[in-house]
Design a protein around this motif. Sequence first.
Motif, short mmCIF file in Angstrom:
data_model
loop_
_atom_site.label_atom_id
_atom_site.label_comp_id
_atom_site.label_asym_id
_atom_site.label_seq_id
_atom_site.Cartn_x
_atom_site.Cartn_y
_atom_site.Cartn_z
N ARG A 84 -7.57 -1.83 -5.37
CA ARG A 84 -6.63 -1.49 -6.42
C ARG A 84 -6.54 -2.64 -7.41
N ALA A 118 -5.33 2.31 -4.62
CA ALA A 118 -6.12 1.87 -3.47
C ALA A 118 -6.78 3.03 -2.77
N GLN A 119 -6.21 4.23 -2.87
CA GLN A 119 -6.77 5.40 -2.18
C GLN A 119 -7.50 6.27 -3.20
N SER A 161 0.85 -1.20 0.00
CA SER A 161 0.00 0.00 0.00
C SER A 161 0.88 1.24 0.00
#
Length: 881
Positions: A859, A879-880, A728
């Motif tokens: 993601r 992912a964000q 991450s």
Amino acid sequence: MLLNTTNNRSNRKKRTRKGKKMTIRWAQIFLLIFLSFAIVVGGVGAGVVGSAMRDMPEVEEVLPQTRLTSYVYDKDGNEISPLKGPEHRIHVDIEDVPDVVKDAFMAIEDHRFYDHFGLDVYRIAGAFWTNITTGSLQGASTITQQLARNAWPIGMEQTYSRKIQEAFLAMQLERTYTKNQIFEMYLNQINLGHNAYGVQAAAEIYFDKDIADVTLSEAAMLAALPRAPSHYSPYIDPERAEHRRQLVLEAMYRYDKISEAEKERAQQESIQLSGLPTLVDTHETAPFFMDYVLDQLLKRYNPELVYGGGLRVYTTLDLDIQSGIDDAVAKHLDENFPVGEFEKDLQVAAVVMDPYTGHIKGMRGGREHTAHLEHNRVSQSYRQPGSVIKPIGPYAAALDQGWSPGSIIDDAPVAYSQPDGRFIPRNYSEGGSARGLYRGLTTMREAIRRSVNVTAVRTMDQVGIGTVYDMLKRFGITSLDPDPVDGDHGLAAALGGLSKGVSPLELTAAYAAFPGGGVRPEPIAITKVVDRHGNVLEDNTPDRSVVMEPDAAYLMLDMLKSVIRETRTGWISNWDTGYRAQLEGDWPAGGKTGTTDDVVDLWMVGFTPKYVGSVWLGFDEPDNLSQVLGRQMLSSYFPPLIWKDMMDHAHEGLELTDFERPDTIIEQTICIKSGKRPGPHCPSNMQRRELFTQGNEPRDECDLHVEVEVCSEHPDLLYDPACAEAGSPEKRVFLDRDEVEPVQDHDGVTLPMPWDMDDRPPEETCVEVHGEAEPDPHGPDFDDDIDIDDLPVASAELMIRASGFEPTTLRVPAKSKVELTIINDESEDHRLVIHGFGINAFIPAEETMTITIITPDQRGTYHMYCSLQDIHGRLTVDAQP
């Protein structure tokens, strides 16, 4: 014919009258010039004479008086010691002096002695003519004048005022005494070198015989000495002494004192010297200080007055502080390195001074004191200063130009081109590296505290070599070589590489300017000298000169405090160079240590609110100290320990005080890598409270500490969700400092990079190292409960060309509604297809289209392509959001 004769006579008369008129006219002009000159000279001369006469003694005071011992007193007026003169003197009556001796002295010094009234007008006229024609100041003193010079403290310098006083005193002596009495006093008083005063003592010193037994040749040798005893001594320079002796014999023959045969026989005679005896006479109390005082006195007054004139000499000596200096030397040197147990004796110089008045409180000029006026290493040794030069050289010059303790200097390898080759400054290797270590961006405070060499040289280069040279002169360093090529106008001076060096006394006075508010005092050992009649010959007051502004001096003072006492954490604690000098009782102190190349000289110079002092260690003949000191050869060991003990003793019983901070000094928190106000990403351990002159504090925020997104599993790499092994994303702070050009030393080896180069942001992404993840051919899994209206909106842009997608990998945030603008600026149609997202968009030639993509909450990487061309790319979901 008659007419012609008459005309000729007439012409001759006319020419004669014309010539007379011209002569008269020139005579008038000359007379006018002479009178004008006489008026000017007379006016100036009257002023000089008047000034000289105001200080003239009374007649009875001129008369030779009974010899009285001179005494020296300490700062409280307590008697320390008599001024023991090492002179050897035996009185002899004029009747017992052989004619050959008297004739020799008169022939070379004053052959008209029995004919003049104290002054020899013929010699004065000759000397005056020589002076105005050659520009040199030639003397014309008679024997009576020489006696007068030694009978009253009119000084030894060659000035017209002194010569006028000497002349008047000589005439007074002539009116009071007979010629024989004057000659007897002269022959008993004259200094003939090697501590021999008078002809009887000299006969013993040089020939080991009575004056009545000397030969003509020996008498000529004695008469050769008064002009300059040490210059013409046969023990010091036999050739020069012999040449002067021949001149005396020639003078004796010229004035009919000897025959030609006697002259030639004496000229051929070889002088047999008896050998110089050893005369040792040393003071028991503060011997080096007493020598320093005596040396000062002998430079101002004649030896007869100093040793036997009944002077009362008041000094600055503090006997208690002196004992502290002696005890510190004995504790750390005598116990560890006894004199005589090594091939060469380790020597020391130590001195304590009042930083405000310049009063010398005590000194130690060597390990032992065994002889009269022996070498005093405090004032007479000039040694390389090493790092103790930095605060009064490059860093003082920088503060003078507006720098501050928070100014940033890059401690990175650097090479300078100089006439004698490349100059590569090196830091002392704290970690054992043979090529030194480099810290990178460093504040001036830290550079001084760590005694960093590279930053000192870089500072000197930036502020200007000439500026630093002038600053050293302002601080009282008198030994600088002004030669622009071979002198002290080089970058090596920033590290103490000087042509001659400096004395411990000069350095002590220089450092006094920091507690003294930027004012440097001239060292003083003698406060007052009073003669036997109560006349004050000198009354010295502090001579102080401004070298820095008070606020700049305080900034340096505060930085030097960091050298001795600092809040230390972690690995730093072992490398505070002056930490061993911390005083008892929380006395504030600042200072600097210094070690020269090859460990030849070791220094500690420091100060408190009360005193300033210095300690030097080394060999008299410069050499590496490691053979004696072994592993303890650093300047941070013995010099600070000696300094601490002597200063602790000096402060016993004193009320604790602190340095006075100027009102113009303020505090502000800065980033110690940028020198600016801390920015939003500056780590707390990179922030420090620092001092500034008001108005000179930084106003901008740090822009070097930046936040960068890296991979959590590979924090040395930038985050890339397309990486096959990427974790991450994680945000970390880095130092975005400039690159450093590699530098090779003289052996061709590349020097290490600064430590903080490792703090720069990474440039590679994890996908570049580990490779991309395989695209998901099936597309993302969407959450059925997702509410599209609640998703954040993002935007992206993709250009389609025959050559490929731009960008090849399109990155979009997760769990978002992405407004994707697709641009086709070519003449052919294209169709974008992204499986799993339901995208199959036709984009006509030279048109732009916007579509909406809903991204999943996880993601992933997905395949995208153009169905009309062989074009492929990737859509990466972060992912964000």
